[in-house]
Write an enzyme that holds these catalytic residues in place. Structure first.
Site, mmCIF file in Angstrom:
data_model
loop_
_atom_site.group_PDB
_atom_site.id
_atom_site.type_symbol
_atom_site.label_atom_id
_atom_site.label_comp_id
_atom_site.label_asym_id
_atom_site.label_seq_id
_atom_site.Cartn_x
_atom_site.Cartn_y
_atom_site.Cartn_z
ATOM 1 N N ASP A 60 0.670 -1.189 -0.164
ATOM 2 C CA ASP A 60 -0.015 -0.220 0.010
ATOM 3 C C ASP A 60 0.751 1.083 0.120
ATOM 4 O O ASP A 60 0.469 2.241 0.433
ATOM 5 C CB ASP A 60 -0.912 0.038 1.224
ATOM 6 C CG ASP A 60 -1.919 1.038 1.265
ATOM 7 O OD1 ASP A 60 -2.744 1.437 2.266
ATOM 8 O OD2 ASP A 60 -2.513 1.394 -0.153
ATOM 9 N N LYS A 74 2.682 3.496 -5.700
ATOM 10 C CA LYS A 74 2.194 2.443 -6.730
ATOM 11 C C LYS A 74 3.022 1.930 -7.480
ATOM 12 O O LYS A 74 3.266 0.687 -7.904
ATOM 13 C CB LYS A 74 0.766 2.706 -7.219
ATOM 14 C CG LYS A 74 -0.266 3.505 -6.329
ATOM 15 C CD LYS A 74 -0.436 2.438 -5.058
ATOM 16 C CE LYS A 74 -1.084 3.251 -3.906
ATOM 17 N NZ LYS A 74 -1.041 2.512 -2.704
ATOM 18 N N ASP A 131 -3.301 -3.143 -2.555
ATOM 19 C CA ASP A 131 -4.475 -1.784 -2.452
ATOM 20 C C ASP A 131 -4.363 -1.228 -3.782
ATOM 21 O O ASP A 131 -3.124 -0.990 -4.298
ATOM 22 C CB ASP A 131 -4.160 -0.886 -1.261
ATOM 23 C CG ASP A 131 -5.427 -0.070 -1.033
ATOM 24 O OD1 ASP A 131 -5.410 0.904 -0.446
ATOM 25 O OD2 ASP A 131 -6.551 -0.557 -1.530
ATOM 26 N N ASN A 132 -5.301 -0.350 -4.175
ATOM 27 C CA ASN A 132 -5.202 0.441 -5.186
ATOM 28 C C ASN A 132 -5.129 0.071 -6.784
ATOM 29 O O ASN A 132 -4.476 0.843 -7.347
ATOM 30 C CB ASN A 132 -4.542 1.603 -4.809
ATOM 31 C CG ASN A 132 -4.730 2.101 -3.522
ATOM 32 O OD1 ASN A 132 -3.835 1.856 -2.708
ATOM 33 N ND2 ASN A 132 -5.862 2.629 -3.410
ATOM 34 N N GLU A 187 -11.621 4.050 -1.092
ATOM 35 C CA GLU A 187 -11.820 4.561 0.219
ATOM 36 C C GLU A 187 -12.710 5.655 0.501
ATOM 37 O O GLU A 187 -12.502 6.632 -0.020
ATOM 38 C CB GLU A 187 -10.552 4.501 1.209
ATOM 39 C CG GLU A 187 -9.651 5.462 0.633
ATOM 40 C CD GLU A 187 -8.365 4.653 0.068
ATOM 41 O OE1 GLU A 187 -8.782 3.853 -0.457
ATOM 42 O OE2 GLU A 187 -7.321 5.093 -0.078
HETATM 43 O O1 LIG Z 1 -0.507 7.223 -3.124
HETATM 44 C C1 LIG Z 1 -1.103 6.413 -2.472
HETATM 45 N N1 LIG Z 1 -0.542 5.450 -1.255
HETATM 46 C C2 LIG Z 1 0.887 5.756 -1.226
HETATM 47 C C3 LIG Z 1 1.122 5.420 0.057
HETATM 48 C C4 LIG Z 1 2.316 5.968 0.750
HETATM 49 C C5 LIG Z 1 2.662 5.715 2.212
HETATM 50 O O2 LIG Z 1 3.766 4.842 2.285
HETATM 51 C C6 LIG Z 1 4.905 5.524 2.335
HETATM 52 N N2 LIG Z 1 5.804 4.952 1.395
HETATM 53 C C7 LIG Z 1 5.990 5.183 0.254
HETATM 54 N N3 LIG Z 1 6.648 4.667 -0.306
HETATM 55 C C8 LIG Z 1 7.546 3.942 0.486
HETATM 56 C C9 LIG Z 1 8.694 2.957 0.606
HETATM 57 N N4 LIG Z 1 9.453 2.631 -0.489
HETATM 58 C C10 LIG Z 1 9.241 3.132 -1.988
HETATM 59 C C11 LIG Z 1 10.139 4.303 -1.786
HETATM 60 O O3 LIG Z 1 11.401 4.377 -1.716
HETATM 61 N N5 LIG Z 1 9.106 2.726 1.839
HETATM 62 C C12 LIG Z 1 8.358 3.110 2.859
HETATM 63 N N6 LIG Z 1 7.376 3.690 2.876
HETATM 64 C C13 LIG Z 1 7.071 4.410 1.934
HETATM 65 C C14 LIG Z 1 4.694 7.150 2.445
HETATM 66 O O4 LIG Z 1 5.418 7.748 3.322
HETATM 67 C C15 LIG Z 1 3.135 7.230 2.693
HETATM 68 O O5 LIG Z 1 3.124 7.068 3.914
HETATM 69 C C16 LIG Z 1 -2.587 6.106 -2.320
HETATM 70 C C17 LIG Z 1 -3.484 7.120 -2.997
HETATM 71 C C18 LIG Z 1 -4.846 6.976 -3.044
HETATM 72 C C19 LIG Z 1 -5.396 8.300 -3.996
HETATM 73 C C20 LIG Z 1 -6.622 7.846 -4.602
HETATM 74 C C21 LIG Z 1 -7.200 8.697 -5.224
HETATM 75 C C22 LIG Z 1 -7.028 10.171 -5.187
HETATM 76 F F1 LIG Z 1 -7.658 10.821 -5.923
HETATM 77 C C23 LIG Z 1 -5.981 10.251 -4.441
HETATM 78 C C24 LIG Z 1 -5.067 9.388 -3.584
HETATM 79 C C25 LIG Z 1 -5.464 5.978 -2.451
HETATM 80 C C26 LIG Z 1 -4.833 4.925 -1.551
HETATM 81 O O6 LIG Z 1 -5.430 4.071 -0.901
HETATM 82 C C27 LIG Z 1 -3.310 5.088 -1.643
HETATM 83 O O7 LIG Z 1 -2.722 4.037 -0.920
HETATM 84 MG MG LIG Z 2 -4.049 2.519 -0.509
#
Ligand SMILES: O=C(NC/C=C/[C@H]1O[C@@H](n2cnc3c(NCCO)ncnc32)[C@H](O)[C@@H]1O)c1cc(-c2ccc(F)cc2)cc(O)c1O
Ligand SMILES: [Mg+2]
Length: 214
Positions: free
Chosen positions: A141, A144, A169-170, A199
């Protein structure tokens, strides 16, 4: 700014949930995000699918990539059998700090290890640092476009074995098209799509469950 939103979400949990009661923490976050400020938690509708897959797998070791505020961390940890462990990875220290407090408020800190840092760096260290042989369950999650590289990394590090379940997810919204191609075209995975909604909205989204065949 997302951090301030997460802090407001934490306040809503502390105000409306009962300490040590994970269900009330989940409800408080869902209420806040549905009626006050939308946030990217897996949410109550897709959360029921997450619950059912988790109950079916009953993992002894689980991994979550992308803790965010800890909503799905609480959903997963509350269903783990005694002695089972969840490792959750989050690279934004401010989000991690809020998540730790929400996980602790739910009383689940003993089942959860929150590791701060990028998944790409931490996955190769899982065996040595946490004595993990392989993960029975992985919830993807995070960003993406990292689903495919991190799935390949889990395979290369021997952290998935026959029967390991990946739940992403997503896969529709925002979408993870490369990931869907990867798991659906690979002979090493048995994949299934669970149709649902993004969600707190009526927009279509869904979860992809992929069983690693070894
Ligand atoms: O983008 C979404 N999720 C991203 C999550 C990021 C979280 O995870 C952390 N994260 C990211 N990459 C890494 C990583 N590793 C990779 C980088 O090195 N290693 C460790 N932590 C990581 C971030 O710091 C955040 O805490 C999303 C968007 C919508 C959405 C839908 C419709 C809309 F209009 C808008 C938004 C709905 C959803 O359910 C979604 O999950
Ligand atoms: Mg998500």
């Amino acid at each position: 700014f997302a951090l301030l939103k997460n802090t407001r979400m934490l306040k809503a949990v502390q105000k409306n949930a009962t300490k040590g009661d994970p269900e009330s923490v989940i409800s408080a976050i869902d209420y806040y995000c549905r009626h006050k400020e939308w946030a990217m938690n897996v949410g109550d509708e897709k959360g029921l699918i997450l619950d059912s897959v988790l109950t079916e797998v009953n993992p002894s070791t689980a991994l979550e990539l992308g803790t965010y505020c800890g909503y799905s961390t609480v959903r997963i940890a509350r269903l783990l059998s005694p002695g089972s462990k969840l490792i959750t990875v989050e690279f934004n220290p401010a989000f991690a700090a809020v998540a730790r407090q929400i996980i602790a408020y739910a009383g689940l800190q003993d089942k959860v290890t929150l590791v701060e840092g990028p998944s790409g760096d931490l996955i190769p260290k899982m065996k040595a640092r946490f004595g993990i042989k392989s993960f029975d369950f992985v919830f993807l999650d995070h960003w993406k476009d990292r689903y495919v590289p991190d799935t390949k990394l889990l395979e290369d590090c021997g952290l998935v074995s026959e029967g390991s379940v990946l739940l992403a997810d997503n896969v529709i919204c925002p979408g993870a098209p490369e990931y869907l191609k990867y798991v659906r075209n690979s002979p090493r995975y048995e994949s299934r799509y669970y149709k649902s909604n993004l969600e707190y909205t009526k927009v279509e989204d869904g979860l992809e469950k992929s069983v690693f065949l070894g």
